[in-house]
Design an enzyme around this catalytic site. Structure first.
Site, PDB file in Angstrom:
ATOM      1  CE  LYS A   1     -79.121 -29.841 -78.169  1.00  0.00           C
ATOM      2  NZ  LYS A   1     -79.785 -30.269 -76.896  1.00  0.00           N
TER       3      LYS A   1
ATOM      4  N   GLY B   1     -70.419 -28.270 -71.838  1.00  0.00           N
ATOM      5  CA  GLY B   1     -71.118 -29.422 -71.274  1.00  0.00           C
ATOM      6  C   GLY B   1     -70.123 -30.389 -70.675  1.00  0.00           C
ATOM      7  CB  SER B   2     -70.485 -33.903 -69.671  1.00  0.00           C
ATOM      8  OG  SER B   2     -70.933 -34.449 -70.893  1.00  0.00           O
TER       9      SER B   2
ATOM     10  CD  GLU C   1     -64.932 -22.578 -71.893  1.00  0.00           C
ATOM     11  OE1 GLU C   1     -64.531 -23.099 -70.840  1.00  0.00           O
ATOM     12  OE2 GLU C   1     -64.362 -21.612 -72.429  1.00  0.00           O
TER      13      GLU C   1
ATOM     14  CB  CYS D   1     -68.346 -26.047 -65.019  1.00  0.00           C
ATOM     15  SG  CYS D   1     -68.625 -24.298 -65.302  1.00  0.00           S
TER      16      CYS D   1
ATOM     17  CD  GLU E   1     -68.456 -31.690 -63.669  1.00  0.00           C
ATOM     18  OE1 GLU E   1     -68.647 -32.376 -64.706  1.00  0.00           O
ATOM     19  OE2 GLU E   1     -68.354 -30.454 -63.690  1.00  0.00           O
TER      20      GLU E   1
HETATM   21  P1  NAD Z   1     -74.100 -32.753 -71.341  1.00  0.00           P
HETATM   22  O1  NAD Z   1     -72.738 -32.856 -71.930  1.00  0.00           O
HETATM   23  O2  NAD Z   1     -74.834 -33.986 -71.035  1.00  0.00           O
HETATM   24  O3  NAD Z   1     -75.058 -31.896 -72.298  1.00  0.00           O
HETATM   25  C1  NAD Z   1     -74.701 -30.624 -72.762  1.00  0.00           C
HETATM   26  C2  NAD Z   1     -75.385 -30.371 -74.098  1.00  0.00           C
HETATM   27  O4  NAD Z   1     -74.915 -31.325 -75.032  1.00  0.00           O
HETATM   28  C3  NAD Z   1     -76.910 -30.499 -74.070  1.00  0.00           C
HETATM   29  O5  NAD Z   1     -77.472 -29.505 -74.896  1.00  0.00           O
HETATM   30  C4  NAD Z   1     -77.138 -31.877 -74.673  1.00  0.00           C
HETATM   31  O6  NAD Z   1     -78.386 -31.978 -75.328  1.00  0.00           O
HETATM   32  C5  NAD Z   1     -76.014 -31.945 -75.682  1.00  0.00           C
HETATM   33  N1  NAD Z   1     -75.613 -33.314 -76.062  1.00  0.00           N
HETATM   34  C6  NAD Z   1     -75.714 -34.457 -75.326  1.00  0.00           C
HETATM   35  N2  NAD Z   1     -75.271 -35.504 -76.046  1.00  0.00           N
HETATM   36  C7  NAD Z   1     -74.866 -35.023 -77.241  1.00  0.00           C
HETATM   37  C8  NAD Z   1     -74.292 -35.603 -78.411  1.00  0.00           C
HETATM   38  N3  NAD Z   1     -74.061 -36.926 -78.501  1.00  0.00           N
HETATM   39  N4  NAD Z   1     -73.986 -34.794 -79.462  1.00  0.00           N
HETATM   40  C9  NAD Z   1     -74.207 -33.473 -79.398  1.00  0.00           C
HETATM   41  N5  NAD Z   1     -74.763 -32.861 -78.321  1.00  0.00           N
HETATM   42  C10 NAD Z   1     -75.072 -33.619 -77.259  1.00  0.00           C
HETATM   43  O7  NAD Z   1     -73.908 -31.820 -70.063  1.00  0.00           O
HETATM   44  P2  NAD Z   1     -75.002 -31.391 -69.006  1.00  0.00           P
HETATM   45  O8  NAD Z   1     -75.264 -32.532 -68.115  1.00  0.00           O
HETATM   46  O9  NAD Z   1     -76.129 -30.741 -69.730  1.00  0.00           O
HETATM   47  O10 NAD Z   1     -74.206 -30.230 -68.227  1.00  0.00           O
HETATM   48  C11 NAD Z   1     -73.348 -30.453 -67.178  1.00  0.00           C
HETATM   49  C12 NAD Z   1     -71.909 -30.444 -67.636  1.00  0.00           C
HETATM   50  O11 NAD Z   1     -71.570 -29.198 -68.244  1.00  0.00           O
HETATM   51  C13 NAD Z   1     -70.965 -30.582 -66.466  1.00  0.00           C
HETATM   52  O12 NAD Z   1     -69.944 -31.471 -66.805  1.00  0.00           O
HETATM   53  C14 NAD Z   1     -70.404 -29.169 -66.294  1.00  0.00           C
HETATM   54  O13 NAD Z   1     -69.153 -29.109 -65.666  1.00  0.00           O
HETATM   55  C15 NAD Z   1     -70.358 -28.694 -67.701  1.00  0.00           C
HETATM   56  N6  NAD Z   1     -70.308 -27.226 -67.770  1.00  0.00           N
HETATM   57  C16 NAD Z   1     -69.144 -26.612 -68.125  1.00  0.00           C
HETATM   58  C17 NAD Z   1     -69.063 -25.219 -68.145  1.00  0.00           C
HETATM   59  C18 NAD Z   1     -67.785 -24.511 -68.486  1.00  0.00           C
HETATM   60  O14 NAD Z   1     -67.833 -23.323 -68.758  1.00  0.00           O
HETATM   61  N7  NAD Z   1     -66.651 -25.170 -68.491  1.00  0.00           N
HETATM   62  C19 NAD Z   1     -70.199 -24.458 -67.842  1.00  0.00           C
HETATM   63  C20 NAD Z   1     -71.376 -25.123 -67.491  1.00  0.00           C
HETATM   64  C21 NAD Z   1     -71.424 -26.518 -67.461  1.00  0.00           C
END
Ligand code: NAD
Length: 495
Positions: free
Chosen positions: A183, A235-236, A257, A296, A394
């Site tokens: 996704k 993600g976050s 991650e 990140c 962040e």
């Molecule tokens: P996010 O957590 O808002 O979204 C990430 C993904 O999760 C998206 O595909 C989103 O549609 C999905 N999502 C959102 N709500 C959800 C839910 N309730 N249930 C299931 N899926 C859901 O993050 P973002 O704003 O897209 O990305 C930025 C974040 O990602 C930052 O915190 C960054 O540090 C982190 N990140 C981490 C790494 C790593 O390797 N550690 C790499 C890249 C980004």
């Protein structure tokens, strides 16, 4: 340009890739994808829901027995072939990435397209390393272990480096004999759809599926689906916690991650012997200014020894503000746009709050309220305390805080005073100090005297609230995407 100058498959444009075919959402609903540099809608994609997720999981389950039975070398060959196809189409894919993510084509998106191809080719090569062990249990017994795939993997990825992260998830899942439902983020799903187009006809139907949609709809449906054996989320930390709860309810395997607030620590010897310019450049690189700080691993908390503050900080300011900020598709632009209005507003709020508390701008400023493109300038704030929100949370924007320190102990204490533990950057040439600090700092990845990016083969992952599990390496894939099965044969009675 209001539309991308490339073509996705006619049905794929508004759909997901399920069971080897393009699929429009059952209810016909779509989501806009905006180019954040120009603030125009460039494409619409399917707003998949639980219906599409269910179809994709069923397709993956149906494909699983044959895929896991395939020789690992053959699975690897197919991944490497996808990497080759991606390389061949890298320029076109890089344009898509730049348009949807806002990451400059010159400094980021071209590199991401080639880096993602490198990930596929790396896992293509090491797929055969899915080895087991034999156990010396004594005469009459022959015991061995094998590495078995978990089954169906559901992966959810963010928008900041969608292709690279997507290729990591695809490679780790498929190389180890799992099938995948991916996704992508609603802000940047196009490069992944482009990848699905390149993969069309390569893997058996159902092995690799993509469902586009919102996090709270398609993402949540995937995380909660009982047919998903493992969830791999990038993600976050906020959403990571929700995913963790969903997986825990059915004891699904889990990789997280998550976010970071990584420290960069600079000692006086790092600028001695003509190294001032090079160190200042690496500090700016570590901050990932050229990708708007939307990384990140961004070294967003800079701790500088007080003795070199006056020499180093003007150079860091000069290097960081030398970036040409603008439209991500402009071939001369170094730093593009923040991904969307919401992120832009959050960055603005972080900076405005620090300014109101008395922080000083070394470079940059509070971003303007309603810009033509979401392109804030690199910003470095001083006069900040490590306890302020801007130094703890962040920002995920081109905003670095710089804080002086006097002693090594003080630097370590401030570096570790965070709930994150993803990355850290250390600048010194003193080997005993390097070994002391790399041991003392809580981070999954520490770079010394450089601010580079991930390289296939390294085990990359965070500690504390930055996540669990590691990626980019064959060890990470074996630990996170397989389980050990132990077989014990009584040879006497088997004979
Ligand atoms: P996010 O957590 O808002 O979204 C990430 C993904 O999760 C998206 O595909 C989103 O549609 C999905 N999502 C959102 N709500 C959800 C839910 N309730 N249930 C299931 N899926 C859901 O993050 P973002 O704003 O897209 O990305 C930025 C974040 O990602 C930052 O915190 C960054 O540090 C982190 N990140 C981490 C790494 C790593 O390797 N550690 C790499 C890249 C980004």
């Amino acid at each position: 340009m209001t539309l991308l100058d490339y073509r996705l498959p006619e049905n794929g444009l508004a759909g997901s890739f399920i069971g080897g075919a393009w699929h429009r959402p059952a209810d016909g609903r779509t989501l806009p994808v905006e180019n954040p540099s120009r603030r125009v809608v460039i494409c619409r994609v399917g707003r998949g829901t639980g219906i599409e997720v269910n179809l994709a999981v069923q397709a993956a389950r149906a494909a699983l027995p044959a895929w896991r039975a395939l020789a690992a070398s053959e699975r690897g060959r197919l991944l490497a072939e996808l990497g080759r196809r991606l390389e061949e189409n890298a320029e076109e894919v890089a344009r898509v990435l730049a348009a949807e993510s806002g990451n400059a084509i010159k400094t980021q998106s071209r590199g991401e397209a080639m880096g993602a191809a490198g990930v596929l080719k790396y896992y293509g090569g090491v797929a055969v390393e899915q080895k087991g062990e034999t156990l010396p249990l004594g005469p009459g017994l022959f015991s061995y272990s094998t590495r078995e795939p978990h089954g169906v993997v559901g992966s959810i990825i963010p928008w900041n480096s969608p292709l690279q992260l997507g290729c990591v998830k695809i490679s780790m899942a498929l190389a180890t004999g799992n099938c995948l439902v991916l996704k992508p983020a609603e802000d940047a799903p196009l490069a992944i759809l482009k990848l699905a187009e390149l993969a069309d006809g390569l893997f058996p139907p159902g092995v690799f599926n993509v469902v586009t949609g919102l996090g709270e709809e398609a993402g949540a449906a995937l995380a909660h689906h009982s047919g998903v054996d493992k969830v791999s989320f990038t993600g976050s930390s906020e959403v990571g916690r929700l995913i963790g709860h969903a997986a825990a309810d059915r004891i699904a395997k889990l990789t997280l991650e998550l976010g970071g607030k990584s420290p960069t620590i600079v000692f006086p010897d790092a600028i001695a012997d003509g190294r001032l310019d090079a160190t200042a450049q690496q500090i700016a690189n570590a901050m990932r200014f050229a990708r708007q700080g939307q990384s990140c691993t961004a070294g967003s908390r800079l701790f500088v020894h007080r003795g070199i503050w006056d020499d180093l900080m003007p150079k860091v300011a000069e290097r960081s503000s030398a970036l040409n900020v603008g439209d991500a598709l402009d071939p001369d632009v170094d730093m593009g746009a923040v991904v969307n209005a919401e992120r832009y507003a959050e960055i603005r709020a972080f900076v405005a709050e620090a300014e109101a508390k008395g922080a000083t701008f070394l470079i940059g400023g509070t971003p303007e309220e309603d810009p033509a493109g979401f392109t804030p300038n690199p910003t470095i704030l001083t006069g900040v305390d490590n306890s302020w929100r801007i130094a703890r949370e962040e920002v995920f924007g081109p905003v670095m805080v710089a804080i002086p320190f006097e002693t090594e102990e003080e630097a370590i204490r401030m570096a570790n005073d965070t709930h994150y533990g993803l990355a850290a950057f250390l600048f010194t040439r003193d080997v005993s100090r390097i070994t002391r600090l790399t041991r003392a700092i809580d981070a999954g990845w520490i770079q010394v005297n450089q601010g580079g990016g991930q390289i296939p083969g390294m085990s990359y992952g965070g500690t504390k609230q930055s996540g669990t599990g590691s990626e980019y390496s064959i060890e990470g894939a074996l630990e996170a995407y397989t389980y050990r099965k132990c077989v014990t044969i009584n040879i006497e009675s088997a004979a």
